[in-house]
Design an enzyme around this catalytic site. Structure first.
Site, PDB file in Angstrom:
ATOM      1  N   LYS A   1      36.841  50.631  -1.609  1.00  0.00           N
ATOM      2  CA  LYS A   1      36.516  49.401  -2.170  1.00  0.00           C
ATOM      3  C   LYS A   1      35.075  48.930  -1.401  1.00  0.00           C
ATOM      4  O   LYS A   1      34.208  48.353  -2.014  1.00  0.00           O
ATOM      5  CB  LYS A   1      37.485  48.237  -1.757  1.00  0.00           C
ATOM      6  CG  LYS A   1      38.755  48.485  -2.753  1.00  0.00           C
ATOM      7  CD  LYS A   1      38.517  48.202  -4.236  1.00  0.00           C
ATOM      8  CE  LYS A   1      39.658  48.338  -4.969  1.00  0.00           C
ATOM      9  NZ  LYS A   1      39.266  48.255  -6.346  1.00  0.00           N
TER      10      LYS A   1
ATOM     11  N   TYR B   1      41.581  53.541   1.277  1.00  0.00           N
ATOM     12  CA  TYR B   1      41.502  52.572   0.294  1.00  0.00           C
ATOM     13  C   TYR B   1      40.490  51.596   0.491  1.00  0.00           C
ATOM     14  O   TYR B   1      39.563  51.485  -0.468  1.00  0.00           O
ATOM     15  CB  TYR B   1      43.057  51.981   0.175  1.00  0.00           C
ATOM     16  CG  TYR B   1      42.864  50.762  -0.747  1.00  0.00           C
ATOM     17  CD1 TYR B   1      42.786  50.728  -2.092  1.00  0.00           C
ATOM     18  CD2 TYR B   1      43.161  49.152  -0.171  1.00  0.00           C
ATOM     19  CE1 TYR B   1      42.640  49.577  -2.557  1.00  0.00           C
ATOM     20  CE2 TYR B   1      42.837  48.542  -0.812  1.00  0.00           C
ATOM     21  CZ  TYR B   1      42.671  48.480  -2.090  1.00  0.00           C
ATOM     22  OH  TYR B   1      42.779  47.235  -2.820  1.00  0.00           O
TER      23      TYR B   1
ATOM     24  N   SER C   1      38.709  43.735  -2.133  1.00  0.00           N
ATOM     25  CA  SER C   1      39.993  43.567  -1.592  1.00  0.00           C
ATOM     26  C   SER C   1      40.033  43.124  -0.125  1.00  0.00           C
ATOM     27  O   SER C   1      38.702  43.463   0.541  1.00  0.00           O
ATOM     28  CB  SER C   1      40.746  44.873  -1.339  1.00  0.00           C
ATOM     29  OG  SER C   1      41.818  44.834  -0.483  1.00  0.00           O
TER      30      SER C   1
END
Ligand code: UDP
Length: 343
Positions: free
Chosen positions: A157, A153, A129
């Protein structure tokens, strides 16, 4: 890769996963889906089969953290490569549930790597991402720009990318491509497949706009009108989900170019402000969309735009669908599926 290639797609019923399944089936790949339906429904895969005129070879409803079940999937199918989408993906929620985010996203990835290693599967396309760039100080961003994740989050990643890079350094033959997507939006042109947020009030701007246009929500809140951008609203690099899906198929085709870990941005290179997106959506749906400019959303950054040059040079490829196509396809899906997929 072998002529009849079997690709295991984790999270294959999700937004990007389902569109990628269509792209793979359309190009002759056999697809095995693993999904726990924690943020998706089986109806998405019925639509995949309808569009592609053939279904995935198998669909396994399992949680990646169920290592035994995952191992059985690899026992059952001769998997040539894996595309790993299955993850938790809401920035705001990750701040509330950091343990769950690391567990699903990092633990899910290591469980998958375990099963792959044990079954001699060494090719992986990983869903990363642009959020790992965090509070980026420049646009556009290249893959060499530093990762500065600002929430669990994004940090999960970034951790996964580091784990994958290290595994590639230590285990001979592993080949991993991590794709850092910018803002995937839009829908399949058939109107059968699209983004179905689980919540009544979507987090992301595009499904929110679609619901306002459909009269299901009163107005869009534009989060912040005082950013250092041309019109003061947040700038993002929106990319059509079909371009993202195509990017994954090309990644599979290029996995064997080199062993080891490679990272690519998937974006268009064009920045669009919230007000520009709103104007494009109004053109697509042919009606005015009420909005008000409100306070900034905590954790948001002014601008995130990809430099898509690396992938263009490596694969001689660039995205094909512009903002008007993204809005037109998102609106078609909204109109044809006001309540999402049948359950
Ligand atoms: N945004 C907005 N109103 C909304 C949702 C989002 O103005 O209801 C803005 C947000 O501040 C950002 C852009 O739209 O500038 C894209 O946000 P989204 O949540 O879709 O994706 P993100 O870039 O946060 O991953």
């Amino acid at each position: 890769m072998p002529a009849r290639t079997t690709v295991l797609v984790t999270g294959g019923a999700g937004f990007i996963g389902s569109h990628t399944c269509v792209e793979l089936l359309d190009h002759g790949y056999d697809v095995v889906v693993v999904d726990d339906y924690s943020n998706s429904v089986p109806g998405a895969l019925e639509r995949v089969a309808k569009i592609a005129a053939r279904p995935p070879v198998a669909v396994h409803e399992i949680d990646l953290l169920d290592r035994r079940a995952l191992s059985r999937v690899f026992d059952e199918h001769r998997v040539d490569a894996v595309i790993h989408f299955a993850a938790r993906k809401a920035v705001g929620e990750s701040v509330e549930l950091p343990v769950e985010y690391y567990d699903t996203n990092v633990g899910g990835t290591t469980a998958l790597l375990h099963a792959m290693r044990d079954h001699g599967v060494h090719r992986l396309v990983f869903s990363s991402s642009c959020s790992i760039y965090g509070d980026a100080t420049k646009v556009p961003l290249t893959e060499a720009d530093p990762a500065r994740p600002t929430n669990p989050y994004a940090a999960s990643k970034w951790l996964c990318e580091q784990v994958l890079a290290d595994i590639c350094r230590h285990l001979a033959g592993f080949s991993v491509l991590a794709l850092r997507y910018f803002n995937p939006v839009g829908a399949h042109p058939s109107g059968l497949l699209g983004e179905v947020p689980r919540k009544a009030v979507p987090n992301n701007v595009m499904p929110y706009l679609a619901r306002v246009a459909a009269g299901r929500l009163p107005r869009l809140s534009v989060f912040g009108g005082d950013y250092p951008t041309a019109d003061g609203t947040g700038v993002r690099d929106y990319i059509h989900v079909m371009d993202v899906a195509e990017g994954h198929r090309l990644a599979l085709e290029h996995l064997d170019d080199e062993v080891g870990m490679r990272v690519f941005n998937l974006g268009t290179g064009r920045g669009t402000s919230v007000l520009e997106l709103l104007a494009a959506f109004q053109r697509a749906c042919g009606r005015p969309i009420p909005y008000e400019v409100t306070d900034r959303r905590p954790g948001d950054v002014p601008a995130l735009v990809a430099d898509p040059g690396a992938v263009a040079r490596a694969w001689n490829w660039s995205t094909a669908r512009d903002l008007d196509v993204m809005c037109r396809d998102a609106w078609r899906f909204q109109e044809l599926n006001p309540s999402g997929y049948p359950n």
